[in-house]
Design a protein around this motif. Sequence first.
Motif, short mmCIF file in Angstrom:
data_model
loop_
_atom_site.label_atom_id
_atom_site.label_comp_id
_atom_site.label_asym_id
_atom_site.label_seq_id
_atom_site.Cartn_x
_atom_site.Cartn_y
_atom_site.Cartn_z
N LEU A 50 0.77 -1.27 0.11
CA LEU A 50 -0.05 0.01 0.03
C LEU A 50 0.74 1.15 0.01
O LEU A 50 0.60 2.27 -0.71
CB LEU A 50 -1.06 -0.16 1.13
N LYS A 51 1.95 1.19 0.68
CA LYS A 51 2.92 2.31 0.92
C LYS A 51 3.38 2.80 -0.75
O LYS A 51 3.56 3.67 -0.93
CB LYS A 51 3.92 1.90 1.60
N THR A 52 3.94 1.65 -1.28
CA THR A 52 4.36 1.87 -2.85
C THR A 52 3.14 2.56 -3.55
O THR A 52 3.48 3.47 -4.46
CB THR A 52 5.04 0.64 -3.23
N THR A 53 2.07 1.88 -3.41
CA THR A 53 0.73 2.58 -4.27
C THR A 53 0.40 3.92 -4.11
O THR A 53 0.38 4.62 -5.12
CB THR A 53 -0.18 1.49 -4.13
N LEU A 54 0.64 4.18 -2.75
CA LEU A 54 0.37 5.64 -2.42
C LEU A 54 1.21 6.36 -2.71
O LEU A 54 1.02 7.58 -3.26
CB LEU A 54 0.14 5.57 -0.71
N ALA A 55 2.65 6.09 -2.69
CA ALA A 55 3.66 6.83 -3.12
C ALA A 55 3.68 7.11 -4.63
O ALA A 55 3.71 8.47 -5.17
CB ALA A 55 5.21 6.23 -2.82
N THR A 56 3.17 6.29 -5.49
CA THR A 56 3.02 6.28 -6.80
C THR A 56 2.07 7.16 -7.11
O THR A 56 2.19 8.19 -8.04
CB THR A 56 2.81 4.82 -7.39
N ILE A 57 0.81 7.19 -6.44
CA ILE A 57 -0.25 7.89 -6.98
C ILE A 57 0.17 9.36 -6.59
O ILE A 57 -0.14 10.20 -7.07
CB ILE A 57 -1.56 7.55 -6.04
N ASP A 58 0.73 9.69 -5.40
CA ASP A 58 0.77 11.05 -4.93
C ASP A 58 1.97 11.44 -6.01
O ASP A 58 2.12 12.70 -6.11
CB ASP A 58 1.79 11.00 -3.51
N ASP A 59 3.07 10.88 -6.56
CA ASP A 59 4.11 11.31 -7.36
C ASP A 59 3.13 11.62 -8.61
O ASP A 59 3.45 12.71 -9.40
CB ASP A 59 5.04 10.38 -7.59
N LEU A 60 2.38 10.71 -9.24
CA LEU A 60 1.48 11.08 -10.40
C LEU A 60 0.88 12.37 -10.21
O LEU A 60 0.76 13.28 -11.02
CB LEU A 60 0.46 9.86 -10.49
N ILE A 61 0.16 12.46 -9.12
CA ILE A 61 -0.64 13.77 -9.12
C ILE A 61 0.28 15.18 -8.85
O ILE A 61 -0.21 16.15 -9.63
CB ILE A 61 -1.66 13.69 -7.51
N ALA A 62 1.42 14.89 -8.33
CA ALA A 62 2.23 16.02 -8.29
C ALA A 62 2.82 16.33 -9.53
O ALA A 62 2.76 17.52 -9.87
CB ALA A 62 3.42 15.70 -7.27
N CYS A 63 3.03 15.53 -10.33
CA CYS A 63 3.63 15.78 -11.83
C CYS A 63 2.41 16.38 -12.81
O CYS A 63 2.72 17.05 -13.28
CB CYS A 63 4.22 14.35 -12.36
N GLU A 64 1.26 15.86 -12.15
CA GLU A 64 0.18 16.19 -13.20
C GLU A 64 -0.09 17.64 -12.92
O GLU A 64 -0.26 18.51 -13.72
CB GLU A 64 -1.34 15.44 -12.94
N ILE A 65 -0.14 18.11 -11.65
CA ILE A 65 -0.21 19.42 -11.03
C ILE A 65 0.90 20.22 -11.90
O ILE A 65 0.51 21.80 -12.51
CB ILE A 65 -0.19 19.64 -9.42
N LEU A 66 2.22 19.96 -11.79
CA LEU A 66 3.17 20.53 -12.45
C LEU A 66 2.94 21.00 -13.83
O LEU A 66 2.92 21.93 -14.47
CB LEU A 66 4.47 19.97 -12.08
N ALA A 67 2.55 19.68 -14.74
CA ALA A 67 2.39 19.82 -16.18
C ALA A 67 1.10 20.80 -16.32
O ALA A 67 1.28 21.42 -17.26
CB ALA A 67 2.10 18.34 -16.58
N GLU A 68 0.19 20.80 -15.47
CA GLU A 68 -1.02 21.47 -15.67
C GLU A 68 -0.49 23.05 -15.66
O GLU A 68 -0.92 24.02 -16.51
CB GLU A 68 -2.07 21.28 -14.60
N LYS A 69 0.24 23.29 -14.54
CA LYS A 69 0.80 24.76 -14.65
C LYS A 69 1.76 25.00 -15.67
O LYS A 69 1.53 26.09 -16.15
CB LYS A 69 1.63 24.84 -13.01
N ILE A 70 2.60 24.06 -16.14
CA ILE A 70 3.35 24.64 -17.08
C ILE A 70 2.84 24.65 -18.54
O ILE A 70 3.00 25.74 -19.35
CB ILE A 70 4.49 23.55 -17.16
#
Length: 77
Positions: A50-70
């Motif tokens: 679960l820890k790996t899954t949550l870290a992966t989803i967290d990273d995905l969302i952070a990258c999406e937010i950055l891509a959206e801003k850019i």
Amino acid sequence: MKVKSKTQLKFKSSKKAKIIYETLEVDNENFLSSKLSENTITYETDNDSLKTTLATIDDLIACEILAEKITTIKKDH
């Protein structure tokens, strides 16, 4: 224990979804599977914890937010 997840990101347009999909695809390769369908990107993960899954989803969302801003920055000319 296997943990599977499915995350969907929906955008106002298919054009915006495609831009974000192509921007994130390079970083996501080998970590999760992704599919673009019109204005929705679907990501699926299959991890051993679960820890790996949550870290992966967290990273995905952070990258999406950055891509959206850019992608919304307008050139000042």
